[in-house]
Design a protein around this motif. Structure first.
Motif, PDB file in Angstrom:
ATOM      1  N   SER A 122       0.704  10.157 -12.565  1.00  0.00           N
ATOM      2  CA  SER A 122       1.234  10.924 -11.353  1.00  0.00           C
ATOM      3  C   SER A 122       0.209  12.422 -11.532  1.00  0.00           C
ATOM      4  CB  SER A 122       2.533  11.482 -11.680  1.00  0.00           C
ATOM      5  OG  SER A 122       3.053  11.826 -12.744  1.00  0.00           O
ATOM      6  N   CYS A 123      -0.731  12.481 -12.427  1.00  0.00           N
ATOM      7  CA  CYS A 123      -1.365  13.791 -12.775  1.00  0.00           C
ATOM      8  C   CYS A 123      -2.980  13.506 -12.961  1.00  0.00           C
ATOM      9  CB  CYS A 123      -0.548  14.667 -13.436  1.00  0.00           C
ATOM     10  SG  CYS A 123      -1.223  16.312 -13.650  1.00  0.00           S
ATOM     11  N   ILE A 124      -3.674  14.332 -12.043  1.00  0.00           N
ATOM     12  CA  ILE A 124      -5.095  14.318 -12.183  1.00  0.00           C
ATOM     13  C   ILE A 124      -5.643  15.572 -12.726  1.00  0.00           C
ATOM     14  CG2 ILE A 124      -7.524  14.184 -11.369  1.00  0.00           C
ATOM     15  CD1 ILE A 124      -6.092  12.302  -8.973  1.00  0.00           C
ATOM     16  N   ALA A 125      -6.210  15.903 -13.782  1.00  0.00           N
ATOM     17  CA  ALA A 125      -6.724  17.117 -14.561  1.00  0.00           C
ATOM     18  C   ALA A 125      -7.874  17.573 -14.190  1.00  0.00           C
ATOM     19  CB  ALA A 125      -6.263  17.306 -16.025  1.00  0.00           C
ATOM     20  N   ASN A 126      -8.257  18.870 -13.921  1.00  0.00           N
ATOM     21  CA  ASN A 126      -9.823  19.270 -13.948  1.00  0.00           C
ATOM     22  C   ASN A 126     -10.092  19.606 -15.308  1.00  0.00           C
ATOM     23  OD1 ASN A 126     -12.040  20.639 -13.577  1.00  0.00           O
ATOM     24  ND2 ASN A 126     -11.547  21.910 -11.952  1.00  0.00           N
ATOM     25  N   ILE A 127     -10.813  18.698 -16.134  1.00  0.00           N
ATOM     26  CA  ILE A 127     -11.164  19.006 -17.384  1.00  0.00           C
ATOM     27  C   ILE A 127     -11.971  20.227 -17.792  1.00  0.00           C
ATOM     28  CG2 ILE A 127     -10.827  16.450 -18.005  1.00  0.00           C
ATOM     29  CD1 ILE A 127     -14.223  16.238 -17.963  1.00  0.00           C
ATOM     30  N   ALA A 128     -12.703  20.693 -16.658  1.00  0.00           N
ATOM     31  CA  ALA A 128     -13.343  21.959 -16.704  1.00  0.00           C
ATOM     32  C   ALA A 128     -12.232  23.027 -16.916  1.00  0.00           C
ATOM     33  CB  ALA A 128     -14.140  22.303 -15.379  1.00  0.00           C
ATOM     34  N   ARG A 129     -10.884  22.925 -16.802  1.00  0.00           N
ATOM     35  CA  ARG A 129      -9.924  24.084 -16.863  1.00  0.00           C
ATOM     36  C   ARG A 129      -9.517  23.826 -17.911  1.00  0.00           C
ATOM     37  NH1 ARG A 129     -12.967  26.660 -15.128  1.00  0.00           N
ATOM     38  NH2 ARG A 129     -14.061  26.308 -13.405  1.00  0.00           N
ATOM     39  N   VAL A 130      -9.431  22.643 -18.857  1.00  0.00           N
ATOM     40  CA  VAL A 130      -8.516  22.416 -19.882  1.00  0.00           C
ATOM     41  C   VAL A 130      -9.311  23.081 -21.134  1.00  0.00           C
ATOM     42  CG1 VAL A 130      -8.022  20.641 -21.496  1.00  0.00           C
ATOM     43  CG2 VAL A 130      -7.914  20.198 -19.004  1.00  0.00           C
ATOM     44  N   ASP A 131      -8.487  23.918 -21.929  1.00  0.00           N
ATOM     45  CA  ASP A 131      -8.858  24.599 -23.227  1.00  0.00           C
ATOM     46  C   ASP A 131      -8.932  23.599 -24.398  1.00  0.00           C
ATOM     47  OD1 ASP A 131      -9.950  26.700 -21.958  1.00  0.00           O
ATOM     48  OD2 ASP A 131      -7.898  27.886 -22.361  1.00  0.00           O
ATOM     49  N   LYS A 132      -7.702  22.969 -24.532  1.00  0.00           N
ATOM     50  CA  LYS A 132      -7.670  22.140 -25.816  1.00  0.00           C
ATOM     51  C   LYS A 132      -6.507  20.787 -25.472  1.00  0.00           C
ATOM     52  CE  LYS A 132      -4.061  24.834 -27.994  1.00  0.00           C
ATOM     53  NZ  LYS A 132      -3.684  25.513 -29.140  1.00  0.00           N
ATOM     54  N   ILE A 133      -6.690  20.011 -26.192  1.00  0.00           N
ATOM     55  CA  ILE A 133      -5.666  18.809 -26.310  1.00  0.00           C
ATOM     56  C   ILE A 133      -4.981  18.760 -27.655  1.00  0.00           C
ATOM     57  CG2 ILE A 133      -5.064  16.414 -26.037  1.00  0.00           C
ATOM     58  CD1 ILE A 133      -7.728  16.298 -24.201  1.00  0.00           C
ATOM     59  N   LEU A 134      -3.650  19.017 -27.524  1.00  0.00           N
ATOM     60  CA  LEU A 134      -2.911  18.944 -28.919  1.00  0.00           C
ATOM     61  C   LEU A 134      -1.682  18.302 -28.615  1.00  0.00           C
ATOM     62  CD1 LEU A 134      -2.592  20.275 -31.987  1.00  0.00           C
ATOM     63  CD2 LEU A 134      -1.477  22.279 -30.536  1.00  0.00           C
ATOM     64  N   ASN A 135      -1.336  17.297 -29.637  1.00  0.00           N
ATOM     65  CA  ASN A 135      -0.123  16.709 -29.529  1.00  0.00           C
ATOM     66  C   ASN A 135       0.455  15.915 -28.340  1.00  0.00           C
ATOM     67  OD1 ASN A 135       0.413  17.248 -32.147  1.00  0.00           O
ATOM     68  ND2 ASN A 135       1.370  19.391 -31.656  1.00  0.00           N
ATOM     69  N   GLY A 136      -0.786  15.587 -27.739  1.00  0.00           N
ATOM     70  CA  GLY A 136      -0.556  14.696 -26.439  1.00  0.00           C
ATOM     71  C   GLY A 136      -0.329  15.652 -25.253  1.00  0.00           C
ATOM     72  N   GLN A 137      -0.811  16.893 -25.166  1.00  0.00           N
ATOM     73  CA  GLN A 137      -0.680  17.744 -24.103  1.00  0.00           C
ATOM     74  C   GLN A 137      -1.934  18.358 -23.765  1.00  0.00           C
ATOM     75  OE1 GLN A 137       2.595  20.057 -25.676  1.00  0.00           O
ATOM     76  NE2 GLN A 137       3.878  19.416 -24.252  1.00  0.00           N
ATOM     77  N   ALA A 138      -2.190  18.729 -22.497  1.00  0.00           N
ATOM     78  CA  ALA A 138      -3.372  19.353 -22.056  1.00  0.00           C
ATOM     79  C   ALA A 138      -3.074  20.814 -21.950  1.00  0.00           C
ATOM     80  CB  ALA A 138      -3.990  18.782 -20.663  1.00  0.00           C
ATOM     81  N   TRP A 164     -17.740  18.771 -22.446  1.00  0.00           N
ATOM     82  CA  TRP A 164     -18.034  19.810 -23.422  1.00  0.00           C
ATOM     83  C   TRP A 164     -19.381  19.794 -24.087  1.00  0.00           C
ATOM     84  CZ3 TRP A 164     -12.845  20.504 -26.369  1.00  0.00           C
ATOM     85  CH2 TRP A 164     -12.021  21.255 -25.489  1.00  0.00           C
ATOM     86  N   GLY A 165     -19.707  18.604 -24.339  1.00  0.00           N
ATOM     87  CA  GLY A 165     -21.157  18.361 -24.988  1.00  0.00           C
ATOM     88  C   GLY A 165     -22.084  18.480 -23.870  1.00  0.00           C
ATOM     89  N   SER A 166     -21.878  17.929 -22.569  1.00  0.00           N
ATOM     90  CA  SER A 166     -22.985  18.421 -21.500  1.00  0.00           C
ATOM     91  C   SER A 166     -23.347  19.995 -21.287  1.00  0.00           C
ATOM     92  CB  SER A 166     -22.536  17.575 -20.132  1.00  0.00           C
ATOM     93  OG  SER A 166     -21.351  18.273 -19.642  1.00  0.00           O
ATOM     94  N   LEU A 167     -22.300  20.612 -21.562  1.00  0.00           N
ATOM     95  CA  LEU A 167     -22.438  22.094 -21.356  1.00  0.00           C
ATOM     96  C   LEU A 167     -23.303  22.758 -22.411  1.00  0.00           C
ATOM     97  CD1 LEU A 167     -18.513  23.110 -20.458  1.00  0.00           C
ATOM     98  CD2 LEU A 167     -20.398  22.441 -19.069  1.00  0.00           C
TER      99      LEU A 167
END
Length: 168
Positions: A122-138, A164-167
């Motif tokens: 039920s959710c699509i994220a813009n990965i360009a706006r994600v700083d980290k993933i920790l314990n199953g959370q964006a 992140w690698g492409s940046l």
């Protein structure tokens, strides 16, 4: 840094006579850095790159069409899109909320962008706006924290790592 707060999409080309100020260019998130003694050689290329980036950004919009209005949403500013009953709801960096009466799957297909990924059904994220993933959370850059479904965690990590690698 004040420039970026007032004009977050502004591209800064940092001009100086002294290379020791390169660190200052990073502090203001300069798009490019140009030494004045290389102005004639480098500035045309830097301006051309800035124009190209502005053109590319101007094409990155999603058009929301509802019964009584039409609105464009900058994909650059979208944090995430959530399903809410029969609507897909866009949440942006500037706290704007835009609803469209479309299934989330249709919106995802229309985005056709590598920067968007399902973090759960039920959710699509813009990965360009994600700083980290920790314990199953964006964790998003502006403070929002959203859960990632167990079945999607590894895929989201892979997509984020590739992005992140492409940046670099």
């Amino acid at each position: 840094a004040e420039i970026n707060e007032i004009l977050p999409h502004c591209l800064i080309i940092f001009l100086t006579s002294h290379s020791k100020y390169a660190v200052d260019a990073f502090k203001v998130s300069a798009f490019r850095y140009n030494l004045k003694n290389r102005l004639e050689e480098d500035l045309p290329e830097n301006l051309e790159a800035a124009i190209k980036k502005i053109y590319e950004q101007s094409r990155h919009y999603y058009t929301v069409i509802n019964n009584n209005y039409l609105e464009k949403v900058s994909l650059h500013d979208v944090l995430y899109i959530q399903k809410e009953k029969k609507n897909s709801v866009f949440y942006t960096r500037d706290k704007k909320v835009v609803k469209t009466r479309k299934p989330l799957a249709d919106v995802f297909e229309e985005l056709s962008s590598e920067e968007f990924v399902y973090i759960d059904r039920s959710c699509i994220a813009n990965i360009a706006r994600v700083d980290k993933i920790l314990n199953g959370q964006a964790y998003f850059e502006e403070g929002t924290i959203l859960p990632i479904s167990r079945s999607n965690v590894n895929h989201v990590k892979d997509v984020l790592h590739l992005y992140w690698g492409s940046l670099l």
